[in-house]
Design a protein around this motif. Structure first.
Motif, short mmCIF file in Angstrom:
data_model
loop_
_atom_site.label_atom_id
_atom_site.label_comp_id
_atom_site.label_asym_id
_atom_site.label_seq_id
_atom_site.Cartn_x
_atom_site.Cartn_y
_atom_site.Cartn_z
N LEU A 45 32.43 15.82 36.11
CA LEU A 45 31.47 16.72 36.55
C LEU A 45 30.27 15.86 36.52
O LEU A 45 29.88 14.91 35.90
CB LEU A 45 31.30 17.98 35.72
CG LEU A 45 32.11 19.00 35.65
CD1 LEU A 45 31.69 20.03 34.57
CD2 LEU A 45 32.22 19.52 37.05
N GLY A 49 25.97 19.10 35.61
CA GLY A 49 27.25 20.17 35.60
C GLY A 49 27.80 20.61 36.81
O GLY A 49 28.94 21.15 36.86
N ASP A 50 27.36 20.20 37.90
CA ASP A 50 27.58 20.49 39.21
C ASP A 50 27.39 19.22 40.10
O ASP A 50 26.28 18.79 40.29
CB ASP A 50 27.22 21.48 39.80
CG ASP A 50 27.89 22.41 40.68
OD1 ASP A 50 27.76 23.35 41.60
OD2 ASP A 50 29.29 22.00 40.99
N PRO A 51 28.03 18.65 41.39
CA PRO A 51 29.43 19.07 41.71
C PRO A 51 30.40 18.45 40.78
O PRO A 51 30.11 17.74 39.85
CB PRO A 51 29.31 18.47 43.04
CG PRO A 51 28.27 17.55 43.09
CD PRO A 51 27.29 17.95 42.30
N MET A 52 31.64 18.54 41.21
CA MET A 52 32.57 17.86 40.62
C MET A 52 33.28 16.60 41.47
O MET A 52 33.22 16.68 42.46
CB MET A 52 33.87 18.95 40.08
CG MET A 52 34.25 19.92 41.33
SD MET A 52 35.87 20.73 41.00
CE MET A 52 35.20 21.49 39.50
N GLU A 53 33.78 15.78 40.75
CA GLU A 53 34.38 14.57 41.33
C GLU A 53 35.86 14.87 41.38
O GLU A 53 36.51 14.80 40.28
CB GLU A 53 33.95 13.36 40.74
CG GLU A 53 34.40 11.98 41.60
CD GLU A 53 34.20 10.64 40.77
OE1 GLU A 53 32.89 10.64 40.04
OE2 GLU A 53 34.84 9.74 40.90
N THR A 62 33.61 14.72 46.55
CA THR A 62 32.63 15.65 45.54
C THR A 62 32.99 16.77 46.29
O THR A 62 32.87 17.00 47.33
CB THR A 62 31.43 15.09 45.86
OG1 THR A 62 30.95 15.23 47.10
CG2 THR A 62 31.34 13.73 45.18
N LEU A 63 32.82 17.79 45.34
CA LEU A 63 32.94 19.25 45.69
C LEU A 63 32.13 20.27 44.87
O LEU A 63 32.36 19.91 43.43
CB LEU A 63 34.43 19.57 45.71
CG LEU A 63 34.84 21.00 46.37
CD1 LEU A 63 34.39 21.11 47.88
CD2 LEU A 63 36.26 21.42 46.21
N ARG A 64 31.35 21.20 45.29
CA ARG A 64 30.49 22.01 44.30
C ARG A 64 31.53 23.13 43.95
O ARG A 64 32.62 23.27 44.52
CB ARG A 64 29.53 22.82 45.05
CG ARG A 64 28.31 21.87 45.39
CD ARG A 64 27.06 22.54 45.71
NE ARG A 64 25.99 21.71 46.34
CZ ARG A 64 25.39 22.03 47.21
NH1 ARG A 64 25.70 22.95 48.10
NH2 ARG A 64 24.50 21.09 47.85
N GLU A 66 31.12 26.08 43.52
CA GLU A 66 31.11 27.46 44.47
C GLU A 66 32.26 27.01 45.23
O GLU A 66 33.21 28.23 45.58
CB GLU A 66 29.85 27.35 45.29
CG GLU A 66 29.43 28.78 45.61
CD GLU A 66 28.12 28.49 46.54
OE1 GLU A 66 27.19 27.89 45.72
OE2 GLU A 66 28.18 28.94 47.38
N GLU A 67 32.39 26.05 46.32
CA GLU A 67 33.63 26.10 46.90
C GLU A 67 34.93 25.82 46.34
O GLU A 67 35.98 26.14 46.62
CB GLU A 67 33.41 24.77 48.02
CG GLU A 67 32.51 24.87 48.99
CD GLU A 67 31.01 25.23 48.62
OE1 GLU A 67 30.49 24.27 48.10
OE2 GLU A 67 30.47 26.02 49.18
#
Lengths: 76, 732
Positions: A45, A49-53, A62-64, A66-67
């Protein structure tokens, strides 16, 4: 065990089961290889804390969260 | 006549009298696949950059000659697919469909081949004649990946050329393959079969399309059918026939029932299935995919604990280097312009008041020189940014900053343009092109001017030392910069809550592997942006300097309140050996200055300054500041020189102590702070507004930016001045 991608912890790996989200961004994710059956690894992360790899098909994405919540994954 | 047949005739017609064939080649590929490096290898200096009509997408074309064939090469924008999510992808897609290039070279990153091949499969469906360039094959090899080129080529139905773009290896083999492919003129056979269910639906829709009118002839029927099943909104918009659209809808529903997934998912799934299958057969990994160098670096750089401190540390380092390394060259440039001014002035006999001389020396050389002086700072900043970008670090920065940006309603990708904005708003606004979402792009564009740009530096450098004691100076400068940042954040939030309301954009971005930036790349990127700054100097600033010179020189006052001429003549003819000779010179100088001040009040600029007083007074400004601000309105760079003229301090720059002391005598610290605040918030220059207009394709947003910033500047400065006066802060 099936979880949503946002619940996956750093280091865990899984296979994509379903892409539940609709809309442009999910079309984009499909094109970038987040398709049913794809092997996906959650790397880390971001410090805040956001987004994630994620790592899939040989590259990093990379993606949040939320998605990521709209992608169902079977943990390995 | 089929696509193949008509193209063959076209090719035959292209043989010129000299026996040269002339073909059109398009370069397609994912971002970060090294496409541009290969383009540069092919075309060298024979490149041209323009725009696709109607959109702000760069069009890069070049020429190349190989074995009797002359090629026009077009570097299409880097895209992940040909679904029209963004202007880039639309442009790439339209080019392939409308311009029908003789060959399409797909540049693939060998290290992550699967994703890179997705685009290739879509191109196959467009019946584009393909040559696949397997780039970065050295990196793949280092990772222990082995390719059976022959088999892969067979499975994918296209010739494959292994390449190492950054070492210019494989280029001539690529050209051989391109020439050979162009000669063939056989469209690639549609390599991807989608499985029974999907193929059935595709066949049905294709048939309907084929039966339909000629309007759809341009597009391969199969491709259209697949796009409709994918739910491509752009394609849907181009189809008139309700019958076809309805049939596609029904097919999609049927597929969802039968297969349990939406049709777009099935299509993507099948494509990747095909790709995976081909790759599994033809590629072997001899070494287990271990943590490679990039991963190791990231463990530290995007670390939960270390990541942000490293990030801020790097940003700080960039700014410090920019200013310290930039100082010596700045000095040289200043001297150069000083020398130039003297040399030009020397062309006229000493002391003769020539309008042309004044125009050239004060207007042109003075004005433009004041801008060019900052070139070293700007270049260094852009160099630092290009190093961070080319190495891949910027993507990590965007990744880490995203959460903050998200809170404002923006995007991790907004970060880089904002950073560039600290150098100059003009290239910063251009850099917003990477932001796909229109609303976020506009929001970022509109608030970029609040990032205190390089042009405002001389203003701060002039005022801060004049009004604030030593220990307060650095904090003051920091306050200004931070104020700008805070205003930008608030502005962005406000815009996203009102005019540019929309969903917060999702953040999906590739993190490319780290690599050592090439010298050539760094040079090119730095130069591209610095050139914009220079061009602005050469054109707009030059023009404004001339106009301002006119406004501050005319009309000329002939009848003065005091008879300066007589007084000066009297003093000059007084006894030279007088011990008070020094003070005689001083008095003469003072008289000269007083006369200049009177002259100024008489000129157009002076009158405008006086006229603006009702607006200036609430902010604590007088007509003199108003006069200087007139020029600054058009470009902040000219503010200091203008102040110098107003206070009749010969050639003034921000180092000028005499100007500083005069300012300190005339104004309070509160007023000084207000001047800086106003300059910070108001639009930096007309070039910025012009660039906003260009990048947003409308005057509406540009004028909104201008009006909004000006209004905000006025309101904020008035508020600060009034409150400050009430509380008597800094009025001593």
């Amino acid at each position: 065990m099936t979880v949503n991608l946002n619940e996956v912890r750093p280091g865990q790996q899984g296979l994509v089961e379903r892409v539940n989200g609709t809309g442009q961004i999910f079309k984009r994710l499909l094109e970038m290889g987040v398709t049913p059956g794809a092997h996906i690894e959650m790397r880390r992360l971001a410090p805040l804390g956001d987004p994630m790899e994620l790592r899939l098909r040989g590259y990093h994405l990379t993606l949040r969260k939320e998605e990521a919540a709209k992608i169902a994954v079977t943990l390995l | 006549m089929s696509l193949a047949e008509s193209s063959t005739i076209q090719a035959a017609e292209m043989v010129t009298a000299a026996g040269l064939r002339h073909i059109k080649v398009a370069l397609a590929g994912n971002p970060n696949a090294g496409k541009t490096t290969i383009f540069n290898n092919l075309t060298g200096m024979r490149q041209h950059v323009g725009n696709y009509p109607g959109v702000t997408v760069e069009k890069k074309t070049g020429t190349c000659r190989h074995e009797g064939t002359r090629m026009e090469v077009v570097d299409l924008p880097g895209t992940y697919s040909l679904t029209a999510h963004s202007a880039d992808e639309m442009v790439a897609r339209d080019f392939i469909i409308n311009e029908k290039p003789d060959v399409v070279v797909v540049v693939l990153d060998a290290s992550n081949l699967e994703r890179n091949l997705y685009l290739a499969t879509q191109l196959m469906e467009l019946n584009a004649p393909l040559v696949l360039a397997l780039n970065m094959s050295d990196l793949a090899k280092a990772r222990g990946v082995e390719f059976d080129i022959g088999q892969l080529s067979e499975l994918l139905g296209a010739p494959i050329v292994p390449m190492i773009g950054h070492r210019n290896q494989g280029t001539s083999e690529l050209l051989d393959a391109v020439v050979a492919k162009a000669a063939q003129k056989r469209p690639a056979r549609a390599a991807v079969r989608y499985g029974e269910d999907l193929e059935g639906e595709i066949a049905g829709i294709s048939q309907l399309i084929a039966n339909d009118g000629a309007q759809l002839r341009r597009y391969p029927a199969r491709w259209l059918a697949i796009k409709l099943l994918e739910g491509d909104t752009d394609v849907e918009g181009r189809i008139d026939s309700q019958e076809i659209l309805a049939a596609a809808g029904k097919s999609a529903e049927h597929l969802e029932t039968v297969c349990g997934q939406r049709s777009e998912v099935i299509v993507a799934d099948q494509r990747y299935g095909f790709i995976s299958g081909a790759c599994t057969e033809a590629i072997r990994s001899t070494v287990e995919a271990r943590h490679n160098m990039s991963d190791k670096i990231d463990t530290v750089v995007t670390n939960r604990v270390l990541g942000l401190p490293i990030f801020f540390g790097l940003m700080y380092l960039v700014f410090v280097l920019t200013f310290t390394l930039g100082d010596p060259p700045m000095g040289w440039i200043e001297s150069l312009f000083g020398w130039l001014g003297e040399a030009v002035a020397a062309l006229w006999p000493m002391g003769s008041p020539s309008a042309l001389k004044s125009l050239l020396v004060d207007g042109v050389i003075g004005g433009v020189g004041g801008v060019i002086v900052f070139l070293p700072n700007i270049v260094l900043l852009f160099l630092a940014i290009s190093i961070l970008e080319d190495s891949g670090y910027m993507a990590r920065a965007a990744f880490m900053i995203d959460r903050l940006m998200h809170k404002i309603g923006l995007h991790g990708k907004s970060f880089i343009p904002m950073l560039i904005g600290f150098g100059c708003s003009v290239p910063a606004i251009m850099a917003t092109r990477t932001i796909e979402n229109t609303k976020d792009r506009l929001t970022t564009m509109l608030v970029i001017p609040l990032m205190s740009c390089g042009a405002r530096l001389p203003i701060y450098a002039l005022i801060i030392p004049a009004f604030f004691p030593h220990t307060w100076q650095a904090p003051m400068l920091l306050t200004i910069y931070v104020t700008g940042l805070i205003l930008a954040i608030c502005g962005a939030k406000l815009l996203k809550a009102t005019l540019l309301k929309g969903d917060a954009p999702p953040f999906v971005m590739e993190l490319p592997p780290y690599r050592v930036p090439t010298l050539k790349g760094m040079f090119l990127h730095t130069w591209e942006r610095s050139w914009l700054y220079l061009k602005k100097a050469g054109t707009i600033i030059l023009g404004i300097s001339i106009i301002l010179w006119g406004l501050t020189s005319y009309p000329k006052k002939t009848a003065f309140d005091r008879d300066y001429e007589a007084e000066i003549a009297q003093l000059e003819s007084s006894d030279q050996s007088d011990a008070k000779a020094g003070s005689v010179e001083e008095t003469i100088a003072e008289l000269e200055q007083a006369r200049q001040a009177e002259e100024l009040a008489y000129t157009s600029a002076g009158r405008i300054g006086h006229g603006l007083e009702p607006v200036l007074k609430p902010m604590g400004f007088d007509w003199k500041i108003g006069t200087a601000l007139i020029g600054a309105f058009a470009a902040k760079e000219v503010f200091v020189a203008q102040m110098g003229i107003v206070y009749s301090v010969g050639e003034a720059d921000e180092e000028s102590d005499s100007l500083r002391s005069r300012l300190a005598q005339s104004y309070t610290p509160l007023q000084a702070f207000c001047i800086m605040l106003f300059c910070l918030v108001s639009a930096p220059c007309m070039a910025t507004i012009a660039m906003t207009k260009r990048e947003s394709n409308s005057w509406k947003w540009a004028l909104l930016q201008f009006g909004g910033l000006t209004a905000l500047a006025f309101l904020l400065t008035t508020a600060v001045y009034q409150v400050g006066s009430l509380l008597t802060i800094g009025t001593g």
